[in-house]
Write an enzyme that holds these catalytic residues in place. Structure first.
Site, PDB file in Angstrom:
ATOM      1  N   LYS A 173       0.823  -1.248  -0.009  1.00 28.54           N
ATOM      2  CA  LYS A 173       0.055   0.050   0.066  1.00 28.54           C
ATOM      3  C   LYS A 173       1.000   1.325  -0.064  1.00 28.54           C
ATOM      4  O   LYS A 173       1.876   1.224   0.641  1.00 28.54           O
ATOM      5  CB  LYS A 173      -0.950  -0.015   1.057  1.00 28.54           C
ATOM      6  CG  LYS A 173      -1.934  -1.163   1.178  1.00 28.54           C
ATOM      7  CD  LYS A 173      -2.521  -1.224   2.570  1.00 28.54           C
ATOM      8  CE  LYS A 173      -1.604  -1.583   3.719  1.00 28.54           C
ATOM      9  NZ  LYS A 173      -2.320  -2.002   4.839  1.00 28.54           N
ATOM     10  N   THR A 204      -7.956   8.698   8.768  1.00 29.31           N
ATOM     11  CA  THR A 204      -7.812   7.352   8.169  1.00 29.31           C
ATOM     12  C   THR A 204      -7.623   6.262   9.390  1.00 29.31           C
ATOM     13  O   THR A 204      -6.766   5.317   8.927  1.00 29.31           O
ATOM     14  CB  THR A 204      -6.354   7.621   7.262  1.00 29.31           C
ATOM     15  OG1 THR A 204      -5.099   7.963   8.360  1.00 29.31           O
ATOM     16  CG2 THR A 204      -6.436   8.766   6.458  1.00 29.31           C
ATOM     17  N   GLY A 206      -7.781   3.170  10.557  1.00 28.27           N
ATOM     18  CA  GLY A 206      -8.316   1.768  10.374  1.00 28.27           C
ATOM     19  C   GLY A 206      -8.460   1.347   8.873  1.00 28.27           C
ATOM     20  O   GLY A 206      -9.157   0.634   8.335  1.00 28.27           O
ATOM     21  N   THR A 207      -7.703   2.378   8.000  1.00 26.34           N
ATOM     22  CA  THR A 207      -7.749   2.132   6.530  1.00 26.34           C
ATOM     23  C   THR A 207      -7.075   0.691   6.104  1.00 26.34           C
ATOM     24  O   THR A 207      -7.934   0.031   5.359  1.00 26.34           O
ATOM     25  CB  THR A 207      -7.188   3.093   5.726  1.00 26.34           C
ATOM     26  OG1 THR A 207      -5.958   3.396   6.418  1.00 26.34           O
ATOM     27  CG2 THR A 207      -7.794   4.564   5.804  1.00 26.34           C
ATOM     28  N   GLY A 208      -6.148   0.314   6.709  1.00 30.59           N
ATOM     29  CA  GLY A 208      -5.508  -0.904   6.561  1.00 30.59           C
ATOM     30  C   GLY A 208      -6.414  -2.134   6.772  1.00 30.59           C
ATOM     31  O   GLY A 208      -6.641  -3.056   5.993  1.00 30.59           O
ATOM     32  N   CYS A 209      -7.193  -2.304   8.029  1.00 32.62           N
ATOM     33  CA  CYS A 209      -7.900  -3.111   8.338  1.00 32.62           C
ATOM     34  C   CYS A 209      -9.211  -3.292   7.438  1.00 32.62           C
ATOM     35  O   CYS A 209      -9.516  -4.041   6.943  1.00 32.62           O
ATOM     36  CB  CYS A 209      -8.547  -2.724   9.818  1.00 32.62           C
ATOM     37  SG  CYS A 209      -7.540  -2.396  10.909  1.00 32.62           S
TER      38      CYS A 209
END
Ligand SMILES: Nc1ncnc2c1ncn2[C@@H]1O[C@H](COP(=O)(O)OP(=O)(O)OP(=O)(O)O)[C@@H](O)[C@H]1O
Ligand SMILES: Cc1ncc(CO)c(N)n1
Length: 267
Positions: A173, A204, A206-209
């Site tokens: 990412k 942002t 929690g964007t990865g989760c």
């Protein structure tokens, strides 16, 4: 209905971890189930405390799910210790789990550490090799590849190094150091960029989760890996674009931006 299991940590503030995963899976049309690795006392400003599940109890949660409602995909998020990683790898291998997405969560958006440093080796040796795709951000990819990432060419080199060592696909990412919304997929020996419009939203958390759960939900529904990544990026762009603004730190996204129904009306 297709089903997905999230193996991750609970975020009391609801924007990341298990809570983000359930909301994302619901919004992406799959039935969400969970095996909780740890409780965190956290909000948008940081993580105050962590209470880990015992490895035996985590194993029981995974078995209870697989023995009854077999998940069509599995997303793995925060796993803080070697022992917890080992039990996940062992139970998922035993149950012959498919469509595994590993988000190698190491540090929260707020900067708090979510994985012990000595657990990185177990993650690399035991869990990532089971994945259909692993989704590191730039700092995580630097740790997994042992390389410094300064530009797009470095991203490509690091993604190849990680993918060749685990035998799985890698979605690196773009994150904040290169270009927020451009992600690189390395799969079956070739690379493909997924370009996203950068949304000027500082919230942002929690964007990865959210991205990894949306990928898992789409794999559960039978989409290919590239289609799943494309659809997950469209979903996260919508959730960020809703411009929710909660909390005093980097706040959560509106996971339900596309599903608000008559029941969501206010008085
Ligand atoms: N401002 C933005 N606009 C559009 N997409 C974004 C933005 N910020 C991040 N993304 C996308 O969100 C997804 C998650 O990426 P990010 O690099 O933020 O993950 P992460 O650092 O693992 O997240 P977390 O903060 O939860 O640890 C990627 O697809 C990325 O391109
Ligand atoms: C429980 C949990 N998992 C993952 C993250 C990463 O965003 C977080 N902040 N909290």
């Amino acid at each position: 209905m297709r089903t997905a299991l999230s193996i991750a940590g609970s975020d009391s503030s609801g924007g990341a971890g298990i809570q983000a995963d359930i909301k994302t899976m619901l919004a992406n049309g799959v039935f969400a189930m969970t095996a909780i690795t740890a409780l965190t006392a956290q909000n948008t400003t940081g993580v105050r405390d962590i209470l880990e599940a015992t490895p035996a109890f985590l194993g029981e949660q995974i078995d209870a799910v697989f023995e009854d409602i077999r998940p069509d995909a599995v997303k793995i998020g925060m796993v803080s210790s070697t022992q917890l990683i080992e039990v996940i790898a062992q139970r998922l291998t035993f149950h012959q789990a498919k469509n595994i997405v590993v988000d190698p969560v190491m540090v929260a958006t707020s900067g708090s550490e979510l994985m012990r440093t000595d657990a990185v080796a177990a993650l690399q040796e035991k869990l990532i090799p089971l994945a259909a795709v692993v989704t590191p951000n730039i700092p995580e990819a630097q740790i997994l590849s042992g390389m410094t990432i300064r530009d797009a060419a470095d991203m490509e080199r690091a993604a190849r190094a990680i993918g060749d060592s685990c035998g799985c696909a890698v979605l690196l990412k773009g994150g904040h150091s290169v270009s927020d919304a451009d992600d690189l997929l390395y799969a079956d020996g070739s690379v493909q960029w997924f370009r996203g419009r950068r949304i000027p939203n500082p919230n942002t958390h929690g964007t990865g989760c959210t991205l990894s759960s949306a990928i898992a939900a789409n794999l559960a529904k039978g989409f290919s890996l590239d289609q799943s990544v494309r659809r997950a990026k469209e979903y996260i762009s919508g959730a960020l674009g809703a411009m929710l603004d909660l909390g005093s730190g980097s706040g959560p996204m509106d996971h339900g931006f596309d599903i608000h129904s008559a029941f969501a009306e206010e008085a």
